[in-house]
Every structure is written in C-alpha cells, then in structure tokens.
Design a protein around this motif. Structure first.
Motif, PDB file in Angstrom:
ATOM      1  N   LYS A  50    -122.801 -69.117  43.738  1.00  0.00           N
ATOM      2  CA  LYS A  50    -122.069 -70.025  42.955  1.00  0.00           C
ATOM      3  C   LYS A  50    -120.777 -69.295  42.203  1.00  0.00           C
ATOM      4  CE  LYS A  50    -121.921 -74.070  39.824  1.00  0.00           C
ATOM      5  NZ  LYS A  50    -122.680 -74.955  38.941  1.00  0.00           N
ATOM      6  N   GLY A  51    -121.247 -68.295  41.704  1.00  0.00           N
ATOM      7  CA  GLY A  51    -120.329 -67.244  40.874  1.00  0.00           C
ATOM      8  C   GLY A  51    -119.276 -66.599  41.804  1.00  0.00           C
ATOM      9  N   ALA A  52    -119.698 -66.260  42.971  1.00  0.00           N
ATOM     10  CA  ALA A  52    -118.854 -65.768  43.913  1.00  0.00           C
ATOM     11  C   ALA A  52    -117.833 -66.784  44.390  1.00  0.00           C
ATOM     12  CB  ALA A  52    -119.421 -65.045  45.203  1.00  0.00           C
ATOM     13  N   VAL A  53    -118.255 -67.829  44.856  1.00  0.00           N
ATOM     14  CA  VAL A  53    -117.664 -69.006  45.300  1.00  0.00           C
ATOM     15  C   VAL A  53    -116.372 -69.658  44.289  1.00  0.00           C
ATOM     16  CG1 VAL A  53    -117.623 -71.653  45.989  1.00  0.00           C
ATOM     17  CG2 VAL A  53    -119.200 -69.787  46.903  1.00  0.00           C
ATOM     18  N   THR A  54    -116.898 -69.737  43.103  1.00  0.00           N
ATOM     19  CA  THR A  54    -116.064 -70.227  41.947  1.00  0.00           C
ATOM     20  C   THR A  54    -115.103 -69.086  41.559  1.00  0.00           C
ATOM     21  OG1 THR A  54    -117.961 -71.266  40.525  1.00  0.00           O
ATOM     22  CG2 THR A  54    -115.868 -70.589  39.444  1.00  0.00           C
ATOM     23  N   GLN A  55    -115.438 -67.745  41.949  1.00  0.00           N
ATOM     24  CA  GLN A  55    -114.392 -66.636  41.591  1.00  0.00           C
ATOM     25  C   GLN A  55    -113.109 -66.690  42.689  1.00  0.00           C
ATOM     26  OE1 GLN A  55    -115.913 -62.540  41.081  1.00  0.00           O
ATOM     27  NE2 GLN A  55    -113.972 -61.704  40.725  1.00  0.00           N
ATOM     28  N   GLU A  56    -113.711 -66.951  44.053  1.00  0.00           N
ATOM     29  CA  GLU A  56    -112.720 -66.772  44.903  1.00  0.00           C
ATOM     30  C   GLU A  56    -111.972 -68.025  44.944  1.00  0.00           C
ATOM     31  OE1 GLU A  56    -110.975 -65.697  48.549  1.00  0.00           O
ATOM     32  OE2 GLU A  56    -112.257 -64.534  47.181  1.00  0.00           O
ATOM     33  N   LEU A  57    -112.461 -69.119  44.499  1.00  0.00           N
ATOM     34  CA  LEU A  57    -111.509 -70.489  44.612  1.00  0.00           C
ATOM     35  C   LEU A  57    -110.607 -70.368  43.476  1.00  0.00           C
ATOM     36  CD1 LEU A  57    -114.169 -73.162  45.153  1.00  0.00           C
ATOM     37  CD2 LEU A  57    -112.390 -72.558  46.908  1.00  0.00           C
ATOM     38  N   GLU A  58    -110.813 -69.542  42.305  1.00  0.00           N
ATOM     39  CA  GLU A  58    -110.119 -69.312  41.236  1.00  0.00           C
ATOM     40  C   GLU A  58    -108.953 -68.462  41.435  1.00  0.00           C
ATOM     41  OE1 GLU A  58    -112.309 -68.373  37.911  1.00  0.00           O
ATOM     42  OE2 GLU A  58    -112.830 -70.305  37.402  1.00  0.00           O
ATOM     43  N   THR A  59    -109.396 -67.456  42.254  1.00  0.00           N
ATOM     44  CA  THR A  59    -108.525 -66.390  42.852  1.00  0.00           C
ATOM     45  C   THR A  59    -107.364 -67.117  43.569  1.00  0.00           C
ATOM     46  OG1 THR A  59    -109.772 -64.729  42.582  1.00  0.00           O
ATOM     47  CG2 THR A  59    -107.883 -64.254  44.218  1.00  0.00           C
ATOM     48  N   ILE A  60    -107.625 -67.805  44.799  1.00  0.00           N
ATOM     49  CA  ILE A  60    -106.914 -68.486  45.477  1.00  0.00           C
ATOM     50  C   ILE A  60    -105.959 -69.494  45.127  1.00  0.00           C
ATOM     51  CG2 ILE A  60    -106.677 -70.280  47.543  1.00  0.00           C
ATOM     52  CD1 ILE A  60    -109.453 -68.952  48.410  1.00  0.00           C
ATOM     53  N   ASN A  61    -106.258 -70.241  43.852  1.00  0.00           N
ATOM     54  CA  ASN A  61    -105.561 -71.146  43.024  1.00  0.00           C
ATOM     55  C   ASN A  61    -104.517 -70.372  42.363  1.00  0.00           C
ATOM     56  OD1 ASN A  61    -105.721 -73.883  43.125  1.00  0.00           O
ATOM     57  ND2 ASN A  61    -107.548 -74.054  42.019  1.00  0.00           N
ATOM     58  N   GLN A  62    -104.854 -69.074  41.754  1.00  0.00           N
ATOM     59  CA  GLN A  62    -103.801 -68.310  40.962  1.00  0.00           C
ATOM     60  C   GLN A  62    -102.756 -67.785  41.923  1.00  0.00           C
ATOM     61  OE1 GLN A  62    -103.619 -68.200  37.547  1.00  0.00           O
ATOM     62  NE2 GLN A  62    -102.036 -67.066  38.084  1.00  0.00           N
ATOM     63  N   LEU A  63    -103.053 -67.465  43.104  1.00  0.00           N
ATOM     64  CA  LEU A  63    -102.118 -67.133  44.103  1.00  0.00           C
ATOM     65  C   LEU A  63    -101.196 -68.196  44.476  1.00  0.00           C
ATOM     66  CD1 LEU A  63    -104.541 -64.594  46.116  1.00  0.00           C
ATOM     67  CD2 LEU A  63    -102.725 -63.925  44.299  1.00  0.00           C
ATOM     68  N   GLN A 180    -112.548 -68.643  53.596  1.00  0.00           N
ATOM     69  CA  GLN A 180    -112.875 -67.753  52.652  1.00  0.00           C
ATOM     70  C   GLN A 180    -114.553 -67.855  52.060  1.00  0.00           C
ATOM     71  OE1 GLN A 180    -110.770 -65.411  53.922  1.00  0.00           O
ATOM     72  NE2 GLN A 180    -111.113 -64.644  51.937  1.00  0.00           N
ATOM     73  N   ILE A 181    -114.655 -69.272  52.145  1.00  0.00           N
ATOM     74  CA  ILE A 181    -116.005 -69.491  51.370  1.00  0.00           C
ATOM     75  C   ILE A 181    -117.128 -69.265  52.324  1.00  0.00           C
ATOM     76  CG2 ILE A 181    -117.558 -71.375  50.186  1.00  0.00           C
ATOM     77  CD1 ILE A 181    -115.369 -70.052  48.584  1.00  0.00           C
ATOM     78  N   ALA A 182    -116.634 -69.790  53.702  1.00  0.00           N
ATOM     79  CA  ALA A 182    -117.353 -69.255  54.904  1.00  0.00           C
ATOM     80  C   ALA A 182    -117.850 -68.001  54.899  1.00  0.00           C
ATOM     81  CB  ALA A 182    -116.877 -69.752  55.985  1.00  0.00           C
ATOM     82  N   ASN A 183    -116.670 -67.031  54.724  1.00  0.00           N
ATOM     83  CA  ASN A 183    -117.035 -65.684  54.708  1.00  0.00           C
ATOM     84  C   ASN A 183    -117.809 -65.350  53.594  1.00  0.00           C
ATOM     85  OD1 ASN A 183    -115.077 -65.194  56.896  1.00  0.00           O
ATOM     86  ND2 ASN A 183    -113.359 -64.856  55.618  1.00  0.00           N
ATOM     87  N   ILE A 184    -117.629 -65.636  52.297  1.00  0.00           N
ATOM     88  CA  ILE A 184    -118.988 -65.455  51.413  1.00  0.00           C
ATOM     89  C   ILE A 184    -120.306 -65.758  51.869  1.00  0.00           C
ATOM     90  CG2 ILE A 184    -119.698 -66.178  49.269  1.00  0.00           C
ATOM     91  CD1 ILE A 184    -116.594 -66.229  48.492  1.00  0.00           C
ATOM     92  N   MET A 185    -120.235 -66.992  52.579  1.00  0.00           N
ATOM     93  CA  MET A 185    -121.690 -67.282  53.104  1.00  0.00           C
ATOM     94  C   MET A 185    -122.277 -66.288  53.916  1.00  0.00           C
ATOM     95  SD  MET A 185    -122.709 -70.572  51.845  1.00  0.00           S
ATOM     96  CE  MET A 185    -122.104 -71.931  51.202  1.00  0.00           C
ATOM     97  N   GLU A 186    -121.451 -65.949  54.796  1.00  0.00           N
ATOM     98  CA  GLU A 186    -121.773 -64.802  55.573  1.00  0.00           C
ATOM     99  C   GLU A 186    -121.934 -63.348  54.965  1.00  0.00           C
ATOM    100  OE1 GLU A 186    -122.150 -64.984  58.880  1.00  0.00           O
ATOM    101  OE2 GLU A 186    -121.303 -67.159  59.140  1.00  0.00           O
ATOM    102  N   GLN A 187    -121.381 -63.170  53.867  1.00  0.00           N
ATOM    103  CA  GLN A 187    -121.628 -61.846  53.018  1.00  0.00           C
ATOM    104  C   GLN A 187    -123.099 -62.008  52.697  1.00  0.00           C
ATOM    105  OE1 GLN A 187    -118.525 -61.574  50.379  1.00  0.00           O
ATOM    106  NE2 GLN A 187    -116.888 -61.388  52.118  1.00  0.00           N
ATOM    107  N   PHE A 188    -123.254 -63.157  52.246  1.00  0.00           N
ATOM    108  CA  PHE A 188    -124.826 -63.698  51.619  1.00  0.00           C
ATOM    109  C   PHE A 188    -126.016 -63.684  52.545  1.00  0.00           C
ATOM    110  CE2 PHE A 188    -122.562 -64.014  47.568  1.00  0.00           C
ATOM    111  CZ  PHE A 188    -123.460 -63.849  46.541  1.00  0.00           C
TER     112      PHE A 188
END
Length: 342
Positions: A50-63, A180-188
C-alpha cells in the motif's frame, strides 16, 4: 497401499493450499477519481505494498496533474519562451507515447486540445451566452496541435512552437498509472491481481475462484436509459472505455457532445457515443479509447482491424442505441451465467 496414501495426502495438501489463497482489496482516491486493487496476498506485506502504491500515485500526480500548480506539466505549460524543457523519465515516456498515438490516429488523440475543451465546457442553459464564434474557434486552434511540440529525443526535452501551447495528459495518465501499479504488483511477486483507476482496468492471472478476471462492460438495451452488462474475461490484458451516451446536450434540436474534435475545433457530430478497447498496455488502451471517440464509428472499425484491436462500440441512431463488437472482442465475452466471482 503406501503409494495410494501418499497420493491422497498430496492431493489433500494441494487442495488445502488452494483453499488457503487469500485475496485482499485496497482502495483510495487519486487523480480526481478512485482506485481499486484486488490481489492474491499470500506472503505479501499489504502495508508495504500500500505504501509503494500510494507513493507511486502521488509521484505521477505531481508530475502530470494540471490541478497541482507546481506539477511538472504545469511548469512546462507556464513557459512563454522556446526553452527546451527537460522532463522526468516517467513523463517523457507518456509524452512519447502520446505523440506516437497522435500520428497513428491522424491527430484524433491530441494532448494540446485543452483550450478548446475548456472553451466548449458549458451546458444547454449557457449555450446562447457562451457558444464561441467561428473566428474564436479558428484562433484557439492556432494554440492546438501536438506537431507544434518540438521533441528533442537526445535531450529528453520539449520546446513550444507557440508560447500559448499547453499539455494535458488526463486522457492517458490514468492508463499509465494502471500500468505502473501493475508493475509494482509484479515487483512484489504478485501474479494474480486486478488494478482499476477511474474505470481503466488491468488484470493478470486469476481471481479468488481460479477464473480469469471478469469485467463488466455496459451494454445499452432497448431504451436510452436502460442497460445490461457484457462480461469480459480479462487475463494478462487491460481495458479502457471512453464516452458516455448520456453526456450531451441539445439546443434547437442540435446535439452537442462534450468530446471535441481537434481537427475542427468543434464538438463531434458523429453518432459513436461510447467505445471500449482492449490492449496489453492500459496507457495505450486509455489513449485509443479517447481517440476513437473523436474518430467515429467507421474510422474506429477500420483502425481496429488494421491494428488488430478488440473493440466494443455504442452508437446512437435517432435515440436508438446499437452496439458492435468485433471478432477479437467477441472472443473475450463470456456468458454471465458462467461467470464466477470478480
């Protein structure tokens, strides 16, 4: 006897392991909409994920958000000179894909169309006061066109041919975020998951019941306000939908869509009102769905045939909604009575 006992023990153990599979759901807000994740969570730290997902989504939003004043996109949009603005790797990847789709669709997908969308953003009650004159539309079109963005691939930067040019990635960024969230799933090391952001969806592996993920697609019935659902089996693939056959207004018998054709500067006049497209990349599915809403019924069918894309279309003919699914899409439709779980 020993062999039989061992075989039974192995079968029972395997069944027990299968029954112990745990699936977890996570949801939240992002990008002006919501996200929903369902995934097999055995041996997974859900809080860490959840932390990784939240961080990724916040990063995408900021960009990529145009609602965050100091986002990367807004910093580019604020430029009034021909400086070549260097982009992050993530935004650059999306921008290059957007340019690719712009050329594939002959300009139907255009990330610079924002000024026209904003100008046409009114309803029937406001029509007489707000409808733009032809001269204004022509003037706005001078500030629209992805071809007016100068890409420097070596420097990973873009400069403007006109200072009024702006970029809006809302029609492709959600799809990128899904990927990107799918990629995080794969990383886990999660192989069974479903990722959905604002209706854009990607599935991998199987659901809790061991079946490919079941995705509902709205299919109009006989009346304009009636509907039923198609169920699509989605495994190792993604789907995006654009358009809403209720999202229009009428003035003096003329129907106005909220989808703008970048080529004309005016709302679309064709009768294609909704399109769903399946593609391995949700970023591409997201952008294609938007482009097809502009291109219309016939051009979309031709493009899908040429590029071998599964599509499902809804068109409005005299307030009668009809649908079309090409052969590739039909292969993914399943009987709802045979559907099992998500």
């Amino acid at each position: 006897m020993k062999l039989l006992f061992s075989t039974l023990l192995f079968a029972l153990t395997l069944t027990a392991c299968q029954q112990e599979s745990q699936y977890t759901k996570l949801s939240g807000n992002t990008m002006g909409t919501t996200y929903n994740l369902t995934f097999e969570s055995n041996n997974v730290s859900v809080e860490e994920l959840k932390g990784a997902v939240t961080q990724e989504l916040e990063t995408i939003n900021q960009l990529m958000s145009t609602y965050i004043p100091d986002s990367e996109i807004n910093k580019f949009n604020a430029l009034t000179n021909d400086q070549c603005f260097a982009f992050s790797d993530a935004t650059w990847l999306v921008l290059v894909a957007a340019k690719d789709i712009y050329h594939q669709t002959n300009g139907a997908f255009d990330i610079t169309v924002g000024p026209l969308i904003q100008r046409w953003g009114f309803d029937a009650a406001e029509y007489n006061d707000k409808v733009p004159a032809e001269e204004e539309v022509i003037a706005l079109k001078q500030s629209v066109g992805t071809e007016k963005l100068r890409f420097d691939y070596q420097g990973q930067c873009i400069s403007k041919a006109s200072p009024e040019l702006t970029i809006n990635l809302s029609a492709i960024a959600k799809g990128y975020a899904v990927d990107q969230i799918a990629n995080i799933m794969e990383q886990f090391e999660i192989t069974n998951y479903l990722v959905e952001i604002g209706g854009e969806t990607k599935g991998h592996g199987v659901n809790l019941h061991g079946f490919p993920w079941r995705i509902a697609v709205e299919k109009p019935a006989s009346g304009i306000h009636q509907q039923q659902l198609l169920i699509v089996a989605l495994s190792n693939n993604s789907i995006a939908t654009s358009g809403d056959y209720r999202n229009y207004f009428e003035v003096n018998g003329q129907r106005f869509s909220h989808t703008i054709d970048p080529a004309t500067g005016y709302p679309i006049t064709h009768n294609l009102t909704s399109v769903s497209v399946i593609h391995p990349s949700n970023m591409y599915a997201d952008a294609y769905a938007t482009a097809f809403s502009v291109m219309g019924y016939d051009r979309t069918q031709q493009f899908a045939q040429q590029h071998q894309l599964p599509i499902f279309l809804v068109k409005n003919e005299d307030d009668r909604l009809t649908t079309f699914a090409n052969e590739l899409f039909n292969k993914m439709i399943i009987d709802p009575s045979q559907s099992n779980g998500e």
